[in-house]
Scaffold this active site. Sequence first.
Site, PDB file in Angstrom:
ATOM      1  N   LYS A  80      -1.086  44.981  16.721  1.00 26.54           N
ATOM      2  CA  LYS A  80       0.089  45.607  16.105  1.00 26.54           C
ATOM      3  C   LYS A  80      -0.218  45.763  14.624  1.00 26.54           C
ATOM      4  O   LYS A  80      -1.021  45.008  14.062  1.00 26.54           O
ATOM      5  CB  LYS A  80       1.311  44.680  16.276  1.00 26.54           C
ATOM      6  CG  LYS A  80       2.632  45.385  16.219  1.00 26.54           C
ATOM      7  CD  LYS A  80       3.014  45.993  17.561  1.00 26.54           C
ATOM      8  CE  LYS A  80       4.323  46.778  17.462  1.00 26.54           C
ATOM      9  NZ  LYS A  80       4.774  47.271  18.765  1.00 26.54           N
ATOM     10  N   GLY A 179      22.559  50.956  23.953  1.00 28.18           N
ATOM     11  CA  GLY A 179      21.610  51.822  23.243  1.00 28.18           C
ATOM     12  C   GLY A 179      21.163  52.965  24.130  1.00 28.18           C
ATOM     13  O   GLY A 179      20.475  52.757  25.136  1.00 28.18           O
ATOM     14  N   GLY A 181      19.289  55.668  23.228  1.00 23.69           N
ATOM     15  CA  GLY A 181      18.298  56.437  22.465  1.00 23.69           C
ATOM     16  C   GLY A 181      17.204  56.951  23.382  1.00 23.69           C
ATOM     17  O   GLY A 181      17.454  57.326  24.530  1.00 23.69           O
ATOM     18  N   VAL A 183      14.768  55.570  25.138  1.00 22.75           N
ATOM     19  CA  VAL A 183      14.603  54.920  26.441  1.00 22.75           C
ATOM     20  C   VAL A 183      15.928  54.842  27.188  1.00 22.75           C
ATOM     21  O   VAL A 183      16.015  55.173  28.379  1.00 22.75           O
ATOM     22  CB  VAL A 183      14.012  53.498  26.280  1.00 22.75           C
ATOM     23  CG1 VAL A 183      13.850  52.842  27.651  1.00 22.75           C
ATOM     24  CG2 VAL A 183      12.675  53.543  25.560  1.00 22.75           C
ATOM     25  N   TYR A 185      18.606  56.593  27.225  1.00 26.21           N
ATOM     26  CA  TYR A 185      19.104  57.839  27.828  1.00 26.21           C
ATOM     27  C   TYR A 185      18.408  58.095  29.167  1.00 26.21           C
ATOM     28  O   TYR A 185      19.058  58.380  30.180  1.00 26.21           O
ATOM     29  CB  TYR A 185      18.874  59.020  26.872  1.00 26.21           C
ATOM     30  CG  TYR A 185      19.326  60.334  27.465  1.00 26.21           C
ATOM     31  CD1 TYR A 185      20.653  60.739  27.371  1.00 26.21           C
ATOM     32  CD2 TYR A 185      18.434  61.153  28.161  1.00 26.21           C
ATOM     33  CE1 TYR A 185      21.083  61.925  27.939  1.00 26.21           C
ATOM     34  CE2 TYR A 185      18.851  62.337  28.738  1.00 26.21           C
ATOM     35  CZ  TYR A 185      20.182  62.727  28.619  1.00 26.21           C
ATOM     36  OH  TYR A 185      20.597  63.903  29.198  1.00 26.21           O
TER      37      TYR A 185
END
Length: 365
Positions: A80, A179, A181, A183, A185
């Site tokens: 990361k 949420g 957004g 993902v 949706y």
Amino acid sequence: MSVFSAPAWDGHELVVFGSDAGTGLRAIIAVHNSSLGPGVGGCRMFPYASDEDALHDVLRLSRGMTYKSALAGLPMGGGKSVIIGDPRRDKTPALMRAMGDFVHAQGGRYVAAEDSGTGVEDLRRMATRTPHVSGIDDNEHGGDPSPSTAYGVFLGIRAAVQHRLGAATTAGLRVAVQGLGHVGYHLARHLREDGAVVYGADVNEANLARAVEALGVLPVAPAEILGLEVDVLAPCAMGAVLNDRSIDTLRAGIVAGAANNQLATVEDCARLQGHGILYCPDFLINAGGIIDVHYQRAGLPAAAKRAHIERISATLAEVLRRADASGQPSNAVAEALAVEYLRGAAPARETTTPLSQAALAATIR
Ligand code: NAD
């Protein structure tokens, strides 16, 4: 600032700090474990309050990527990177190119992907300086891994429903999605197509309205979504939503969502278990995105990618079975299984990693 005794330190193989005076870049790259391949993971840009916060995030997130990729049967390690800064104010093309130089300097030990605060344009700028960037190819996969993440989470929910309720689909079940957004949706779309009754909340009114109008999601206030009486709660907004305060208020039988690091602390999984709530480890069921990144990077066909994502169901079923048999929290069982995969000890790996040598070589290039 201490690194080796930082709370999130876990024997990481590589932690490098990079800066560039000309562009103002200040960034950290971490590779947690590369026994299965290079450390692949998102490049996050965020206005961290302190260097310690940035270090904590990169250490924690890179460790999570190790487990996620191992459980998904991918020839990738955990990595990361974080850029310290406000993406809306501080991000410039030159800064992203400087980040590309920083990634390149690691010689391929870390491969960058999109994350919060960075997008495909930023990755393309990095790619002018390094080949160690993924998710930018204009191919049949379409770039955005979110639909793949949502598909994997949907299959995880179905596997959990099968395990807990003995039902083959979510038809007629109540699911709360926090949420809506990228993902959330697509997850709501799968659930609606499967016949579930979907409740949704989002602090972004446009995102909520889109899901209500296009999918028939039933709107709920953001403050109420976690405590809704439902069969499944799917956190798809942010981390640490499952904590010592919220868990007592949950009225869901199953928690299965996309958000990374949903548990505020490791003890919270046992806390959920104590309340009789079945928890599906986030790093297991939200792996569709990293699987997508792998297939994009290796240039492998979308049909094979879909089949690979579908293996999330079997891995989750195995984790839930072991958790039941041992009485251990599902999160700990999933981590232990990932460690088995890392050591090459898990027999299940045979069935979860049928990648050709060519595909493997393409990924590690
Ligand atoms: P996103 O930013 O597109 O969507 C998140 C949504 O949550 C937004 O619409 C936002 O307005 C809403 N939100 C924020 N706070 C909220 C609150 N308190 N209550 C209700 N809604 C709230 O992000 P995404 O790409 O959909 O990712 C969602 C989560 O899944 C993140 O935690 C992310 O790290 C994780 N994840 C995403 C992917 C991926 O492929 N995009 C892969 C793995 C994990």
